[in-house]
Design a protein around this motif. Structure first.
Motif, PDB file in Angstrom:
ATOM      1  N   UNK A  60       0.712  -1.437  -0.264  1.00 19.86           N
ATOM      2  CA  UNK A  60       0.020  -0.097  -0.122  1.00 19.86           C
ATOM      3  C   UNK A  60       0.888   1.309  -0.220  1.00 19.86           C
ATOM      4  N   UNK A  61       0.416   2.247  -1.043  1.00 19.26           N
ATOM      5  CA  UNK A  61       1.329   3.505  -1.021  1.00 19.26           C
ATOM      6  C   UNK A  61       0.372   4.679  -0.883  1.00 19.26           C
ATOM      7  N   UNK A 109      -0.712  16.398   8.800  1.00 25.72           N
ATOM      8  CA  UNK A 109      -2.239  16.089   9.206  1.00 25.72           C
ATOM      9  C   UNK A 109      -2.752  15.036   7.872  1.00 25.72           C
ATOM     10  N   UNK A 110      -2.136  15.575   6.347  1.00 23.57           N
ATOM     11  CA  UNK A 110      -2.401  14.891   5.721  1.00 23.57           C
ATOM     12  C   UNK A 110      -1.664  13.694   5.400  1.00 23.57           C
ATOM     13  N   UNK A 111      -0.528  13.657   5.938  1.00 26.38           N
ATOM     14  CA  UNK A 111       0.512  12.564   5.754  1.00 26.38           C
ATOM     15  C   UNK A 111      -0.201  11.738   7.401  1.00 26.38           C
ATOM     16  N   UNK A 112       0.032  11.993   7.772  1.00 21.34           N
ATOM     17  CA  UNK A 112      -0.172  11.208   9.262  1.00 21.34           C
ATOM     18  C   UNK A 112      -1.940  10.603   8.877  1.00 21.34           C
ATOM     19  N   UNK A 115      -0.736   7.829   5.874  1.00 20.88           N
ATOM     20  CA  UNK A 115      -0.130   6.452   7.094  1.00 20.88           C
ATOM     21  C   UNK A 115      -1.747   5.636   7.170  1.00 20.88           C
ATOM     22  N   UNK A 116      -2.230   6.254   8.263  1.00 20.07           N
ATOM     23  CA  UNK A 116      -3.534   6.180   8.243  1.00 20.07           C
ATOM     24  C   UNK A 116      -4.248   4.895   7.995  1.00 20.07           C
ATOM     25  N   UNK A 121      -5.205   0.053   5.900  1.00 19.93           N
ATOM     26  CA  UNK A 121      -5.778  -0.843   4.598  1.00 19.93           C
ATOM     27  C   UNK A 121      -4.573  -2.343   4.777  1.00 19.93           C
ATOM     28  N   UNK A 122      -3.748  -2.439   4.989  1.00 21.47           N
ATOM     29  CA  UNK A 122      -3.136  -4.141   4.753  1.00 21.47           C
ATOM     30  C   UNK A 122      -3.291  -4.593   5.594  1.00 21.47           C
TER      31      UNK A 122
END
Length: 201
Positions: A60-61, A109-112, A115-116, A121-122
């Motif tokens: 997942x990217x 915030x977007x990055x966190x 990542x969450x 998903x995985x």
């Protein structure tokens, strides 16, 4: 797509190895983004893994490119805390000439959040693959451009086959598009099975 349809597709593109012969595909890479299209690809990979005794690698990217609606949807799905969404919205209240700090806060915030979402998903898809009796499931999280990450992982892990959708989910992730699938198909050193919308209809 029905189980019978998946079996037919596997036999059409990748005939099973005769008993006693070595496995043709020992490592299958499946890029996932939470979309139904990606999940269909995982179903096919699991069927092939069952017959070929293959290992499945879930990738997942996260590129951090999320909209306000995407962050709100992540909150509604319980992926991120409501406080994160409020922090994100507060960064939108600045005038058009926003401060550099406000933009940094917004990107963090977007990055966190991205990542969450990727981690959720995985976890979900790994659970599905394990329920299908896949010999081994490896999960990977990467940040960056999806096509470059897929090609890099395929090379690093000596993948024999990539199974991916041509279009990702609209809304939260939206990471995989036809251009990404085409770039992977052209750059990857191994075969790439690309699923298109409507395949199961």
């Amino acid at each position: 797509m029905s189980a019978d349809g998946l079996h037919k597709l596997c036999h059409l593109f990748f005939p099973l190895c005769p008993e006693g012969m070595s496995t043709r595909y020992s490592r299958i890479l499946v890029p996932i983004d939470g979309s139904e299209q990606a999940h269909e690809g995982l179903k096919i990979a699991c069927l092939m893994a069952e017959h070929h005794k293959s290992h499945v690698i879930l990738l997942c990217v996260s590129d951090g490119n999320l909209s306000e609606e995407a962050v709100e949807a992540a909150v509604n799905e319980g992926i991120v805390r409501p406080s994160s969404y409020q922090d994100f919205v507060s960064t939108l209240d600045y005038p058009s000439i926003a401060s550099a700090q406000a933009e940094l806060n917004r990107q963090a915030i977007l990055s966190r959040t991205a990542s969450a979402i990727a981690e959720r998903i995985v976890q979900r898809e790994a659970g599905f693959a394990e329920d299908q009796s896949v010999p081994e499931v490896l999960t990977l999280l990467r940040s960056g451009h999806p096509d470059a990450c897929v090609v890099e992982v395929a090379k690093d892990f000596k993948v024999d086959l990539i199974v991916m959708g041509s279009h990702g989910r609209e809304g939260i992730e939206s990471l995989f598009h036809s251009s990404v699938a085409e770039a992977v198909r052209k750059q990857a050193a191994c075969p790439c099975l690309v699923l298109f919308p409507g395949l199961g209809s």
